[in-house]
Scaffold this active site. Structure first.
Site, PDB file in Angstrom:
ATOM      1  N   GLN A 270      38.603  27.527  68.383  1.00  0.00           N
ATOM      2  CA  GLN A 270      39.202  27.503  67.048  1.00  0.00           C
ATOM      3  C   GLN A 270      38.369  28.281  66.038  1.00  0.00           C
ATOM      4  OE1 GLN A 270      42.398  26.183  66.225  1.00  0.00           O
ATOM      5  NE2 GLN A 270      42.328  26.436  68.444  1.00  0.00           N
ATOM      6  N   HIS A 340      44.349  19.920  64.274  1.00  0.00           N
ATOM      7  CA  HIS A 340      44.334  19.636  65.707  1.00  0.00           C
ATOM      8  C   HIS A 340      43.292  18.552  65.977  1.00  0.00           C
ATOM      9  CE1 HIS A 340      45.058  24.064  65.252  1.00  0.00           C
ATOM     10  NE2 HIS A 340      46.079  23.803  66.052  1.00  0.00           N
ATOM     11  N   ASP A 373      48.443  25.811  71.415  1.00  0.00           N
ATOM     12  CA  ASP A 373      48.604  27.094  70.729  1.00  0.00           C
ATOM     13  C   ASP A 373      49.655  27.966  71.401  1.00  0.00           C
ATOM     14  OD1 ASP A 373      46.770  26.592  68.751  1.00  0.00           O
ATOM     15  OD2 ASP A 373      45.100  27.597  69.767  1.00  0.00           O
ATOM     16  N   HIS A 432      79.349   5.356  32.550  1.00  0.00           N
ATOM     17  CA  HIS A 432      79.352   5.206  34.002  1.00  0.00           C
ATOM     18  C   HIS A 432      80.319   4.097  34.413  1.00  0.00           C
ATOM     19  CE1 HIS A 432      75.839   7.747  33.895  1.00  0.00           C
ATOM     20  NE2 HIS A 432      75.633   7.639  35.207  1.00  0.00           N
TER      21      HIS A 432
END
Length: 440
Positions: A270, A340, A373, A432
């Site tokens: 990584q 990850h 990946d 309403h």
């Protein structure tokens, strides 16, 4: 090579824990100041500005900002057969997983004659960004495109930076991957300018562009650097975005049974993405920590991107964190919320079920992040910077909207009419209530 943080024997609140943990400093606000004029210029000048920006940032002025369909198709012929086979298998696995993600519509009868339905509708059009700076990412084409296709999106466009070595076209493997996926709308546009083009569309400036080079989209997804993240922040609301992606992260929760060589290899894998990439080991074992440090020296020395990896591992965003036990380790990784998270410890599956914040979890010694990946079937576009506390990775859901459909008959409305009027009056909105009374 990498800092140690010793949390053993300490009882920390979540606030204190977050202060102790490493994290990359990413100044999106400063980047946004640089990006705002770019977005404005693309919005005003369209393809002409996109060509100017490509020359400025990518060192090449593309003749075709929209890549000709024949060029995309021809890229498959240049593809190494082994790479093609790998991409086709990746597409198959990712499609299999994402095909299972789409939620079902439902209908609820709340009372006789009163129903509420929920429908899931795909967005009309998406713009998918594929980086091309320190590395090119055909795998990101797969992750973005397959998720959108499985959601049922009808119009997909991909943008990736023009490459000097390719005469202003995107990387040929990126183009070939688009062809394998049936995508024929691809733009040689990188960075913040790609985000601007997708958000606002772009007028043509040369005959090959047509009057309109690119129509605006509804959602923009895909990873990128801090300038891409800043551009997404600035256009959010005009369009939907997946996330403001920051530098990649790996956290590994490990006990003394973990293989130090595996751990070191995964941290390096990584770290080679970016000098700001974060590599964090959380472990109960001082012995493992020492072995990993020794293995890192050898692996970093031998890796192709040695300078980049060294910078990432030496940075404030990377560390080995020592904890008393795996319960304390879970507290750490849940507070960190890694993009990850690997778990290499006894009872890894059970530990994984106790994780509450992670973009994706990789369980056991034979589920490295590299698998995710490329070919696990999961999506590798994941939340970074702690966003896993409230956000998900890219998936079919990223391209869907829930629409509720309400259908009452006269008797069903009559049953609740007085109650609606009572609530409307309580809120000081008598009209309403009158809208209901008018029907009876």
């Amino acid at each position: 090579m990498i800092t140690r943080i010793d949390l053993r024997g300490r009882v920390l609140s979540r606030r204190e824990l977050l202060q102790e943990l490493p994290r990359a400093e990413v100044d999106v606000e400063h980047a946004a100041e640089a990006v705002a004029p770019i977005i404005a210029a693309v919005r005003e000048r369209g393809a002409a500005e996109l060509r100017d920006l490509a020359e400025r940032f990518d060192g090449v002025r593309p003749q075709h900002v929209r890549v000709p369909a024949a060029t995309i198709t021809a890229a498959v012929d240049r593809l190494d057969p082994q790479v093609r086979a790998a991409l086709e298998e990746t597409i198959r696995r990712v499609r299999q997983v994402h095909g299972a993600q789409r939620p079902d519509d439902f209908t609820v009868q709340v009372a006789p004659g009163a129903t509420v339905r929920q429908r899931w509708l795909p967005v009309r059009r998406v713009g998918l960004y594929v980086p091309g700076g320190l590395a090119v990412y055909p795998s990101s084409v797969v992750m973005n495109v397959v998720a959108a296709q499985e959601a049922g999106v009808g119009s997909l466009a991909v943008a990736s930076p023009p490459q000097q070595d390719e005469g202003g076209l995107p990387d040929p493997v990126v183009l070939a991957t688009c062809a394998l996926l049936g995508v024929d709308e691809v733009y040689a546009v990188g960075g913040a300018q790609a985000v601007a083009m997708f958000a606002y569309g772009a007028a043509g400036s040369q005959a090959e562009d047509g009057d309109t080079l690119c129509e605006p989209v509804d959602v923009i997804t895909g990873p990128g650097n801090v300038y891409v993240a800043a551009a997404k922040r600035l256009v959010r609301g005009v369009v939907g975005i997946d996330a403001e992606a920051g530098p990649t992260e790996i956290a590994i929760l490990a006990d003394g049974t973990a293989d130090a060589n595996h751990v070191a290899a995964d941290l390096v894998s990584q770290a080679e993405h970016d000098p700001l990439a974060a590599a964090v080991l959380v472990t109960t074992s001082v012995e493992l920590a020492g072995s990993v440090e020794a293995k890192l020296v050898d692996r970093v020395d031998a890796t192709r991107h040695r300078e980049r990896v060294t910078t990432a591992l030496n940075g404030a965003q990377s560390a080995i964190v020592l904890v008393d036990d795996l319960d304390a380790g879970l507290d750490v990784v849940n507070a960190y919320g890694a993009e990850h998270l690997e778990i290499q410890a006894v009872g890894a599956s059970a530990l994984a079920d106790r994780v509450t914040s992670a973009g994706a979890i990789f369980v056991g010694p034979y589920s490295p992040v590299s698998l995710g990946d490329y070919m696990a079937g999961s999506n590798h576009v994941l939340p970074t910077g702690g966003c896993a506390h409230f956000a998900s990775g890219l998936g079919v859901h990223s391209f869907l909207r829930a629409v509720q459909v309400v259908e009452y008959d006269a008797d069903a409305l009559a049953v609740v009419a007085d109650r609606i009027v009572a609530l409307a009056d309580a809120e000081g909105l008598p009209a309403h209530g009158e809208a209901v009374r008018a029907r009876f």
